[in-house]
Enzyme design. Structure first.
Site, mmCIF file in Angstrom:
data_model
loop_
_atom_site.group_PDB
_atom_site.id
_atom_site.type_symbol
_atom_site.label_atom_id
_atom_site.label_comp_id
_atom_site.label_asym_id
_atom_site.label_seq_id
_atom_site.Cartn_x
_atom_site.Cartn_y
_atom_site.Cartn_z
ATOM 1 N N THR A 7 39.119 57.998 35.723
ATOM 2 C CA THR A 7 39.452 56.818 36.831
ATOM 3 C C THR A 7 38.066 56.767 37.725
ATOM 4 O O THR A 7 37.227 57.606 37.613
ATOM 5 C CB THR A 7 40.582 57.168 37.670
ATOM 6 O OG1 THR A 7 40.167 58.135 38.966
ATOM 7 C CG2 THR A 7 41.618 57.620 36.983
ATOM 8 N N ASP A 8 37.682 55.597 38.206
ATOM 9 C CA ASP A 8 37.022 55.581 39.228
ATOM 10 C C ASP A 8 37.656 56.067 40.479
ATOM 11 O O ASP A 8 38.765 56.384 40.764
ATOM 12 C CB ASP A 8 36.382 54.022 39.588
ATOM 13 C CG ASP A 8 34.865 54.122 40.063
ATOM 14 O OD1 ASP A 8 34.696 55.103 40.816
ATOM 15 O OD2 ASP A 8 34.371 53.157 39.857
ATOM 16 N N TRP A 9 36.783 56.024 41.702
ATOM 17 C CA TRP A 9 37.225 56.679 43.083
ATOM 18 C C TRP A 9 38.739 56.018 43.654
ATOM 19 O O TRP A 9 38.591 55.006 43.676
ATOM 20 C CB TRP A 9 36.079 56.264 43.816
ATOM 21 C CG TRP A 9 36.199 56.911 45.370
ATOM 22 C CD1 TRP A 9 36.732 56.600 46.439
ATOM 23 C CD2 TRP A 9 35.801 58.343 45.695
ATOM 24 N NE1 TRP A 9 36.738 57.471 47.507
ATOM 25 C CE2 TRP A 9 35.939 58.507 46.941
ATOM 26 C CE3 TRP A 9 34.683 59.279 44.814
ATOM 27 C CZ2 TRP A 9 35.251 59.454 47.992
ATOM 28 C CZ3 TRP A 9 34.698 60.373 45.481
ATOM 29 C CH2 TRP A 9 34.761 60.718 46.906
ATOM 30 N N LYS A 10 39.707 57.051 43.507
ATOM 31 C CA LYS A 10 40.835 56.779 44.011
ATOM 32 C C LYS A 10 41.597 55.609 43.562
ATOM 33 O O LYS A 10 42.440 55.004 44.096
ATOM 34 C CB LYS A 10 40.506 56.414 45.816
ATOM 35 C CG LYS A 10 42.116 56.792 46.530
ATOM 36 C CD LYS A 10 41.427 56.699 47.859
ATOM 37 C CE LYS A 10 42.759 57.129 49.014
ATOM 38 N NZ LYS A 10 42.484 56.607 50.400
ATOM 39 N N ASP A 11 41.289 55.177 42.394
ATOM 40 C CA ASP A 11 41.772 53.868 41.832
ATOM 41 C C ASP A 11 43.412 54.040 41.135
ATOM 42 O O ASP A 11 43.915 53.302 41.007
ATOM 43 C CB ASP A 11 40.950 53.481 40.468
ATOM 44 C CG ASP A 11 40.003 52.556 40.901
ATOM 45 O OD1 ASP A 11 40.056 52.005 42.106
ATOM 46 O OD2 ASP A 11 38.784 52.679 40.367
#
Length: 780
Positions: free
Chosen positions: A314-318
C-alpha cells in the site's frame, strides 16, 4: 494451458518483434507457488507470524521519543519498542526515516543493524526485516548521497543508458545505507501539469515512460538483486493515479478502460516483464472505487493478467483511508478485510499495530481466507530471499565507490543533458566578460534545484545538507567571475504553514542593478513540494514573478528566463518579453553548475521536453491528442479559439548547433502483420560545434475504428555529432507497434495507411491486414 504452449507463444512473440512496452499475452495464475525454502518456512509459521510479515511501520514508531510520530535527537532506537514491534506483533518491514530527516551512513548502519539484530537473533524463526525508503533521485535520505535530476529531468535527457546508470548508482548508495528496498520508479504518466507529482514521472508519453521505467528497474535490480549494490524496485502508483479530474493529489479519477489500458498500463507491464520486485498502489479512486479496494485491478489485472509475482504494498496509511476518507468501509477492521481480499500483500500502516490484530481476527472469523495470507507472505518471504537478507541482513563490503568521482561525473552529466533550451533569439550562449544581473526567487536556493523527496519529504531541509553545492547564482559567479555578477532577488520564498509562500521586495533595487548590467538572468519557477502540499488553484506563475518580469522588460536589457519548476507553469503572458528560455526542471545538486555551463556555452544543451508545455489554462492537451483538438485545421469548421495552442511542443529542445535531416527511407511501402519495417534517416550536424540530437520517430494512423491519435512516438535515439558529421539512424517497426486498444479491450492493428514522421520529413506505407490479440475481461 501447458507450460510448453506458453513457451511457444513467448517465442513467437519474440520472433514477431513484440516490443516490451506493448501489452502481450496473459500470463500465469496470480497465486504464488512457493519455492522450497519459502514453503518450508511458511509451514513453520503461526498465523500471527504470517500476518506480521504483512505489516510495515515507520521508523518513528520504534525510536526514543515522545510518541510514534516524532523521535528524539540525536536519533536512537528504543530497543523495547523494537522488540514490541518485531517479537510481539511480528512486524516484517520498517520504512522511512525519523523526524523527516536524512541520516548519515553510520547512523543508518547503526539503526538498521540493531533492528536486524532483534529480528534475526531474537525472533523465533529469525526472519529478517525488509527496510524500505523513497530513494527516488539518489539515496535521498542519506546525507552524503549523490543526487541526480528528478525523473522528469531524466526523461528530458532521452538517454536510456544514462538513466540506467543513474539508477544503478542510486541503488548502490541506497544499499550502502543498509536499505535494500526502494520505492521507485514512478510509472504514472505526467499528462496533466496541474498534478503536483508530475515531476516524479517520466512525462506524458507511453513509450518514453515505458523505456525509461525499464532502464530504472534494470539499474536498481541489476542482473542479481541480491548483489551488494542492488535494491528491489517498486513500481508506483498502480494504476491511473496521475490524472485526477481536479488535478489535485489523491482525488478521484474518471477514466475509461480503453484509456487505462492504452495509456496507463503499458509502462507498468514493461517493468513487470523486466522483473520488478514490487508494486505500490494508487492512493486515489478510479470511477468511484478506491484502488486499494479494487480486486479487479490488484488481483485480476496485476497479478493474474500481467502475471506479477512480486509484493503489492500500500501507500502511506491507505487502508485506513478506506474507512476515514473514502468511506467504503464502516470500520478500520472492515477496511483491512477489503484491502487484503482485493490483493494487498503488505500494509504501510504506518503508526500502530491494529492492522495485525484485525487481520488475525478476520482470518479466524473466516472473512479473509488463509490462502490469501499464504500468498501474500509467500511473496514477501520470496522478496527477502531474493535480496539475500536471510544470508546477509546488513551491508556487505566497504562500498568504496560511494560518492566517487565517476558517480559525481554521472550526476553532472545527467543534470547537463536534462537542461532544455526552449527559446533563443541569438542571446545564448553568453559572451565572456558580460555584466550579469541574477535575479528571481530560484536564483540562490538549493531547495528549488532538488525539489521534494530531497533530504526530507517536502525538500524543506535541503539547505541544511547541500551547502557544499552551487546555487544558480554561485555557479554563474564561478563561470563569469564574481566581479561581473550582481544579485538582487526581487522575489523570495518564505516558510509558512503551507511549506512556502512568496514575498516581493521593492523592485527598484532590481531595476537599478539591471541598468548597470549587460544581461539579466531571471530565475523563476517553484519552491520544492510534493503530494498534497503541492496542490494549486492556478497553473500560472505567481503574480510576484510576473510583475518582476514585466518590470525588467521595461529596462530594455536582454533577459534569459530560467525555469526551475516541477511542472510547466504558464508563461504565455511574459514569454514575449524575454530573449531566451531555459528549462532546468529539478536537476539536483549539480543543476546550478550545469545551467551555468549551458548559459556560457561550455555545454551545448541537448534536453528535449518530455511533456507538452501548455500556453493556456484551458488548453492542457498532450501531443498524442485526437484530431478533434485541431478543428481549426479542418476546412469549413469555425475556430472559436479551439485550436491546439501550446507554448512548446512535446519533444522540443534547441541546441547551439543545427541539425539537418534528409533521406527518410522505408524498407518497403507495404507492411504485413508478421513483418518488420525498417525506417532510416540521415542526420547531419551543419553547425560549427559538437552537439547531441534526439532523433524522434512518430507514426500516425490515417483512419481507424476508434478516432486515432494525431501521432504517437514509436522510436527515439540520442546521437552525438561533430561539426559536419552525419549519421544514419535506423528504427525497426513491427505491426504490433501500430496497435491501439479497441472497444472490445483487445489490442488491435487495422489495415490501412500510416504516416511516418521524423523531424519535418514524412513518408507513408500501407498495412496489408488487420488482427487482434490478448483476450481480456473488463476490470473497471
Amino acid at each position: 494451458m501447458t507450460r510448453i504452449k506458453w513457451a511457444l507463444i513467448g517465442v513467437l512473440i519474440v520472433l514477431f518483434g513484440c516490443d516490451h512496452h506493448q501489452p502481450g499475452i496473459m500470463q500465469a495464475s496470480f497465486v504464488m507457488k512457493p519455492q522450497p525454502r519459502v514453503e518450508a518456512l511458511l509451514a513453520k509459521m503461526t498465523l500471527e507470524e504470517k500476518v506480521g510479515q504483512m505489516a510495515q511501520v515507520t521508523l518513528d514508531v520504534v525510536t526514543q521519543g515522545p510518541n510514534a510520530y516524532e523521535s528524539d535527537e540525536p536519533l536512537k532506537l528504543n530497543i523495547d519498542l523494537v522488540r514490541e514491534a518485531i517479537l510481539t506483533h511480528k512486524v516484517g518491514s520498517i520504512l522511512n526515516t525519523a523526524n523527516n530527516r536524512a541520516r548519515p551512513l553510520e547512523k543508518w548502519h547503526e539503526v538498521i543493524g540493531q533492528i536486524q539484530q532483534v529480528a534475526v537473533r531474537e525472533s523465533r524463526l529469525g526472519i529478517p526485516v525488509i527496510y524500505g525508503i523513497d530513494a527516488i533521485h539518489g539515496a535521498t535520505y542519506t546525507s552524503e548521497a549523490t543526487f541526480f535530476p528528478q525523473q522528469i529531468g531524466l526523461a528530458a535527457t532521452w538517454n536510456r543508458d544514462l538513466v540506467r546508470k543513474c539508477a544503478a548508482i542510486a541503488a548502490y548508495e541506497t544499499r550502502a545505507s543498509a536499505i535494500p528496498w526502494n520505492f521507485s520508479p514512478v510509472l504514472d504518466l505526467g499528462r496533466d501539469p496541474r498534478f503536483p507529482r508530475m515531476w516524479e514521472t517520466f512525462g506524458e508519453d507511453v513509450m518514453l515512460a515505458s523505456e525509461m521505467g525499464v532502464q530504472m528497474v534494470k539499474g536498481y535490480q541489476g542482473e542479481d538483486v541480491s548483489a551488494p549494490g542492488q535494491v528491489a524496485a517498486t513500481l508506483k502508483h498502480f494504476l491511473g493515479y496521475s490524472v485526477p479530474a481536479s488535478g489535485k493529489d489523491r482525488t478521484p479519477v474518471h477514466i475509461s478502460e480503453v484509456e487505462l489500458r492504452e495509456r496507463h498500463l503499458p509502462a507498468f507491464k514493461a517493468a513487470v516483464d523486466a522483473g520488478a520486485k514490487s508494486v505500490m498502489i494508487n492512493s486515489g479512486l478510479i470511477n468511484g472505487t478506491p484502488v486499494h479496494a479494487n480486486k479487479a485491478l490488484l488481483t485480476d489485472l496485476l497479478k493474474k493478467e500481467l502475471g506479477f509475482t512480486g509484493v503489492v504494498v500500500t501507500d502511506w496509511k491507505d487502508i485506513d483511508n478506506l474507512h476515514f476518507r473514502d468511506r467504503v468501509a464502516a470500520t478500520r477492521k472492515e477496511a483491512v478485510k477489503i484491502a487484503v481480499n482485493a490483493g494487498i500483500d503488505m500494509a504501510m500502516i504506518p503508526y500502530d499495530f491494529d492492522f495485525c490484530k484485525d487481520l488475525v481476527a478476520l482470518v479466524r472469523e473466516g472473512e479473509v481466507p488463509m490462502s490469501r495470507i499464504d500468498d501474500a507472505v509467500t511473496r514477501i518471504l520470496t522478496l527477502k530471499y531474493d535480496l539475500g537478507l536471510f544470508d546477509q541482513p546488513t551491508p556487505r563490503g566497504d562500498y568504496e565507490d560511494f560518492g566517487s568521482e565517476e558517480t559525481v561525473a554521472t550526476a553532472r552529466k545527467a543534470a547537463g543533458e536534462s537542461i532544455t533550451l526552449l527559446k533563443n533569439q541569438g542571446l545564448l550562449p553568453l559572451s565572456r566578460g558580460v555584466k550579469v544581473l541574477v535575479t528571481g526567487p530560484n536564483a540562490h536556493t538549493m531547495r528549488a534545484l532538488n525539489g521534494g523527496w530531497s533530504y526530507s519529504w517536502q525538500g524543506e531541509k535541503v539547505e541544511e545538507f547541500a551547502n557544499e553545492y552551487q546555487t544558480i547564482l554561485e555557479a554563474i559567479k564561478a563561470q563569469a567571475g564574481e566581479e561581473l555578477v550582481t544579485f538582487e532577488p526581487g522575489v523570495t520564498y518564505v516558510e509558512s504553514g503551507k511549506y512556502w509562500e512568496e514575498e516581493a521586495a521593492d523592485f527598484r533595487a532590481v531595476l537599478d542593478a539591471a541598468s548597470n548590467s549587460d544581461v539579466v538572468v531571471l530565475c523563476l519557477g517553484e519552491n520544492s513540494y510534493t503530494e498534497k502540499p503541492g496542490d494549486l488553484h492556478d497553473l500560472s506563475l505567481s503574480q510576484n514573478q510576473v510583475r518582476l518580469t514585466r518590470a525588467l522588460a521595461t529596462t530594455g536589457k536582454p533577459i534569459v528566463l530560467v525555469l526551475n519548476e516541477g511542472r510547466p507553469r504558464l508563461i504565455s503572458e511574459i514569454e514575449p518579453d524575454v530573449d531566451a528560455v531555459v528549462q532546468t526542471y529539478l536537476p539536483g545538486n549539480y543543476g546550478g553548475e550545469a545551467l551555468a555551463q549551458v548559459l556560457f556555452g561550455e555545454l551545448n544543451p541537448s534536453g528535449k521536453l518530455p511533456y507538452t508545455y501548455p500556453m493556456f489554462a484551458n488548453t492542457l492537451v498532450t501531443y498524442d491528442h485526437k484530431p478533434s483538438e485541431e478543428q481549426d485545421k479542418m476546412e469549413g469548421v469555425y475556430d472559436y479559439e479551439s485550436d491546439f495552442a501550446v507554448q512548446y511542443p512535446f519533444g522540443h529542445g534547441l541546441s547551439y548547433t543545427s541539425f539537418a535531416y534528409k533521406d527518410l527511407t522505408l524498407s518497403d511501402d507495404q507492411l504485413d502483420t508478421d513483418e518488420e519495417l525498417t525506417v532510416s534517416v540521415t542526420v547531419t550536424n551543419v553547425g560549427d560545434r559538437a552537439g547531441k540530437e534526439v532523433v524522434q520517430l512518430f507514426i500516425a494512423d490515417a483512419y481507424a475504428s476508434l478516432s486515432p491519435d494525431v501521432k504517437r512516438l514509436r522510436g527515439f535515439e540520442k546521437i552525438s555529432l561533430e561539426p559536419g558529421q552525419s549519421k544514419t539512424v535506423r528504427f525497426s517497426i513491427h505491426a504490433r507497434q501500430l496497435a491501439f486498444v479497441g472497444k472490445d479491450l483487445r489490442w488491435t492493428v487495422e489495415k490501412g495507411t500510416y504516416e511516418v514522421q521524423i523531424s519535418n520529413l514524412k513518408k507513408q506505407f500501407e498495412l496489408s491486414d488487420s488482427y487482434k490479440w490478448q483476450e481480456v475481461d473488463p476490470v473497471l
